[in-house]
Design a protein around this motif. Structure first.
Motif, PDB file in Angstrom:
ATOM      1  N   LEU A  75       0.790  -1.417  -0.126  1.00 47.60           N
ATOM      2  CA  LEU A  75      -0.017  -0.034   0.033  1.00 47.60           C
ATOM      3  C   LEU A  75       0.779   1.122   0.073  1.00 47.60           C
ATOM      4  CD1 LEU A  75      -2.930   0.774   0.052  1.00 47.60           C
ATOM      5  CD2 LEU A  75      -2.974   0.984   2.510  1.00 47.60           C
ATOM      6  N   SER A 113       0.266   3.654  -3.234  1.00 46.28           N
ATOM      7  CA  SER A 113      -0.437   4.997  -2.846  1.00 46.28           C
ATOM      8  C   SER A 113       0.415   6.167  -3.138  1.00 46.28           C
ATOM      9  CB  SER A 113      -0.935   5.071  -1.405  1.00 46.28           C
ATOM     10  OG  SER A 113      -2.028   4.146  -1.036  1.00 46.28           O
ATOM     11  N   ARG A 114       2.018   6.273  -2.864  1.00 49.58           N
ATOM     12  CA  ARG A 114       2.689   7.117  -3.263  1.00 49.58           C
ATOM     13  C   ARG A 114       2.904   7.299  -4.561  1.00 49.58           C
ATOM     14  NH1 ARG A 114       6.143   6.273   0.528  1.00 49.58           N
ATOM     15  NH2 ARG A 114       6.835   4.502  -0.313  1.00 49.58           N
ATOM     16  N   THR A 119      -0.491   9.013  -6.071  1.00 49.11           N
ATOM     17  CA  THR A 119      -0.625  10.471  -5.618  1.00 49.11           C
ATOM     18  C   THR A 119       0.391  10.964  -6.442  1.00 49.11           C
ATOM     19  OG1 THR A 119      -1.296   9.799  -3.319  1.00 49.11           O
ATOM     20  CG2 THR A 119      -0.297  11.958  -3.436  1.00 49.11           C
ATOM     21  N   ARG A 167      -7.418  -3.278   0.753  1.00 45.26           N
ATOM     22  CA  ARG A 167      -6.757  -2.195   0.938  1.00 45.26           C
ATOM     23  C   ARG A 167      -6.102  -1.778  -0.561  1.00 45.26           C
ATOM     24  NH1 ARG A 167      -3.612  -3.155   6.727  1.00 45.26           N
ATOM     25  NH2 ARG A 167      -5.412  -3.321   7.855  1.00 45.26           N
ATOM     26  N   SER A 176      -6.880   1.992  -2.359  1.00 38.26           N
ATOM     27  CA  SER A 176      -5.817   2.887  -3.044  1.00 38.26           C
ATOM     28  C   SER A 176      -6.304   3.327  -4.266  1.00 38.26           C
ATOM     29  CB  SER A 176      -4.288   2.110  -3.170  1.00 38.26           C
ATOM     30  OG  SER A 176      -4.291   1.353  -4.022  1.00 38.26           O
ATOM     31  N   ALA A 227      -9.073   5.581  -3.752  1.00 37.86           N
ATOM     32  CA  ALA A 227      -8.661   6.910  -3.155  1.00 37.86           C
ATOM     33  C   ALA A 227      -8.285   7.916  -4.489  1.00 37.86           C
ATOM     34  CB  ALA A 227      -7.655   6.757  -2.208  1.00 37.86           C
TER      35      ALA A 227
END
Length: 110
Positions: free
Chosen positions: A30, A34-35, A38, A60, A64, A67
């Motif tokens: 994750l 996620s990084r 983003t 999870r 991501s 999100a």
């Protein structure tokens, strides 16, 4: 970025950023995933997440993706997913999320 079980590669292809994820997309992966998502949404006109190489994804990992989609709804560059693997398709279908994030059949050429 590579951990023991996930590989994340980011490529700029014109005005599109392709984030390729392979392996296991779970809680351990994750932070890297996620990084990458983003960061990709900070500059590109469009982000395509290639999930064809994902062998397993848990809630999870799904979070991501959702999100990134929510950031797009709030004004960040849009996201699409490319050819989700069978494991990803199953989770998208079971969770009722299939169709929430647009899917594309082709990746842009370099």
């Amino acid at each position: 970025m590579t951990t023991n079980h996930v590989e994340v590669r980011v490529e700029e292809r014109g005005d599109v950023t392709v984030v390729t994820v392979g392996g296991v997309l779970d809680a351990l992966a994750l932070p890297d995933v996620s990084r990458a998502l983003t960061d990709a949404q900070r500059g590109a006109a469009h982000v395509i997440i290639d999930l064809s190489g994902v062998t397993f994804m848990d809630s999870r990992g799904l979070g991501s993706l959702l999100a990134a989609n929510e950031r797009a709804r709030e004004g960040a560059p849009p996201v699409s997913i490319h050819r989700p693997s069978e494991a990803v398709q199953r989770l998208l279908d079971v969770s009722g999320v299939r169709g929430v994030i647009p899917e594309v059949d082709e990746l842009p050429t370099a």
